[in-house]
Design an enzyme around this catalytic site. Structure first.
Site, short mmCIF file in Angstrom:
data_model
loop_
_atom_site.label_atom_id
_atom_site.label_comp_id
_atom_site.label_asym_id
_atom_site.label_seq_id
_atom_site.Cartn_x
_atom_site.Cartn_y
_atom_site.Cartn_z
N GLN A 1 0.86 -1.14 -0.12
CA GLN A 1 -0.10 0.08 0.03
C GLN A 1 0.75 1.36 -0.09
OE1 GLN A 1 -2.56 -0.42 3.28
NE2 GLN A 1 -3.85 -2.12 2.24
N ASP B 1 -2.16 -11.57 4.27
CA ASP B 1 -3.49 -11.55 4.58
C ASP B 1 -4.23 -13.03 4.89
OD1 ASP B 1 -3.92 -8.77 4.21
OD2 ASP B 1 -4.33 -9.02 2.03
C1 S3P Z 1 -2.69 -4.51 -0.03
C2 S3P Z 1 -1.40 -4.71 0.58
C3 S3P Z 1 -1.24 -5.15 1.93
C4 S3P Z 1 -2.55 -6.17 2.18
C5 S3P Z 1 -4.04 -5.57 1.79
C6 S3P Z 1 -4.16 -5.24 0.39
C7 S3P Z 1 -2.63 -3.90 -1.47
O1 S3P Z 1 -1.39 -4.21 2.89
O2 S3P Z 1 -2.56 -6.78 3.64
O3 S3P Z 1 -5.02 -6.73 2.15
O4 S3P Z 1 -3.62 -4.35 -2.30
O5 S3P Z 1 -1.80 -3.25 -1.54
P1 S3P Z 1 -0.12 -3.66 3.42
O6 S3P Z 1 0.70 -2.83 2.41
O7 S3P Z 1 -0.68 -2.77 4.70
O8 S3P Z 1 0.85 -4.89 3.89
#
Ligand code: S3P
Length: 440
Positions: free
Chosen positions: A166, A317
């Protein structure tokens, strides 16, 4: 919702579209000039909130039969929203959208549900400030939060302090409307849908392995051209029917068309290491992503393992549902290097530990690790009443546990499942699960 011991899970499980790719399809469609068409978009609450947000920033987003059509406004073309952007439960939605608007000179205020309002946003507003954006939020950088986009953005070179797709994606999206080159360095590879999709939309993205990890370089001010996207089915949603089949006696299930990008498929490797009966049939490539049909059969001989910490990013996840499978294996499963689980939709280590203990499973935990003492295929008592804590994956994990435990499991609020897997109850019931709404 109550989950009672299931009959063998058999047939085909058609799970919804990938959540990560669905959010990105809408955002990149909105940042292109012209018409992007998306098939297989996840129509869960999280993604619908992103669709509404893209409309608020000026894009046209409509459903046309079984496709979604986006008429984008181009890089730098976002309009200032007239009202607060409510991203509901979606951490991915809000964080990626903040990145996408942070280098356009507009103001936007973001909020979400109680879960999202408790999650850290400093990890996003920190790097966005380096581009010249300003953020005004609650204590600890919590939502509601207002971002004033940079008037004259500066490109950024940013080393991720945590493994987070993210954060990486927010920085890359912000870099689209900045001059020169924006560089993100990640020590551990996180899901790479943003890099793949940016390229498909016509941006110049170079990825190299450097001394400090993956170095991703994006050239600013690309003209993104609209795409036709086929969203693969979500491996993180597939995890629930797959894992349920492994623990419910007599099950034999096919879960077709699952995206198996190596940055997402750590759970399946781990399950195989535990001795799960899993096959990947019909392996192929679709729209730049590896895809396969997963066959999962009841696996009474699974053994607990030490999950390699360097696999965490590729299955972040999936730890809640893995802990359920581990409860039905023989011996100890240990999961280390997972402190990020404490800041997901809920504190997932705590939420799972509390519910598993109430179901008769022995769990030890520390800040960034937890261990499950497996009770074997027939050994999990169940009988717990658990709190979902506004977390879809906690709700689905315990409903899966109830399918194989000796006594029914009750989840206080199954509504969060709507965020990522709105068809969960119908789909699982059709395969052999016994899920009922309780009258409290
Ligand atoms: C996601 C990144 C992950 C994941 C989330 C989806 C994404 O989060 O847990 O469900 O689509 O980039 P983090 O970036 O906080 O690890």
């Amino acid at each position: 919702m109550i989950s009672r011991r299931a009959t063998p899970l058999t047939g085909e499980a058609h799970v919804p579209g990938d959540k990560s790719i669905s959010h990105r399809s809408l955002i990149l469609g909105a940042l292109s000039v012209g018409e992007t068409r998306v098939r297989g978009l996840l129509e869960g609450e999280d993604v619908l909130a992103t669709a509404a947000a893209m409309r608020a920033f000026g894009a046209e987003v409509d459903r046309d039969g079984d496709e979604w059509v986006i008429h984008g406004v181009g890089v730098g073309g976002f309009a200032e929203p007239e009202d607060v952007i409510d991203c509901g439960n979606a951490g991915t939605g809000v964080r990626l959208i903040m990145g996408a608007m942070a280098t356009t000179p507009i103001a936007a205020t973001f909020t979400g549900d109680a879960s999202l309002r408790s999650r850290p946003m400093g990890r996003i507003t920190g790097p966005l400030a380096q581009f010249g954006a300003e953020a005004y939020g609650r204590k600890g950088g919590r939502l509601p939060l207002t971002i004033l986009g940079a008037k004259t953005p500066i490109p950024v070179r940013y080393t991720l302090p945590i493994a987070s797709a993210q954060v990486k994606s927010a920085v890359l999206f912000a870099g689209l409307n900045a001059p020169g080159e924006t560089v993100v360095i990640e020590a551990e590879a996180t899901r790479d849908h943003t890099e793949r999709m940016l390229r498909a939309f016509g941006a110049k993205v170079a990825v190299e392995d450097g001394a400090d990890g993956r170095v991703i370089t994006l050239k600013g001010y690309p003209e993104l051209s609209p795409q036709a996207i086929d969203v693969p089915r979500d491996p993180s949603s597939a995890a629930f029917p797959v894992c349920a089949a492994l623990i419910v006696e007599g099950s034999d299930l096919l879960v077709p068309n699952i995206g198996l990008n190596p940055t997402r498929s750590g759970l399946f490797e781990t399950l195989r290491d535990m001795g799960a009966d899993l096959d990947f049939e019909n392996q192929r490539e679709e729209g730049g992503e590896p895809v396969a049909d997963i066959r999962a059969r009841f696996s009474p001989d699974m053994k607990g393992i030490e999950v390699p910490p360097d696999r965490a990013a590729s299955m972040i996840d999936e730890y809640p549902i893995l802990s359920v499978v581990a409860s039905f294996a023989e011996g100890q499963t240990s999961m280390r290097g997972v402190k990020e689980l404490r800041v997901k939709e809920s504190d997932r280590i705590d939420a799972m530990a509390v519910g598993l203990r109430a179901s008769g499973v022995d769990v030890n935990e520390g800040e960034d690790w937890w261990e499950i003492q497996g009770a074997g295929p027939g050994g999990v008592k169940g009988g717990a009443s658990v709190a979902a804590r506004l977390d879809h994956r906690i709700a689905m994990s315990f409903l899966c546990l109830g399918m194989a435990a000796r006594e029914p499991v009750k989840v206080d609020d199954a509504s969060p499942i709507q965020t990522s897997f709105p068809t969960f109850q119908t789909l699982m019931s059709g395969l052999g699960a016994r899920l009922e709404r309780s009258n409290r």
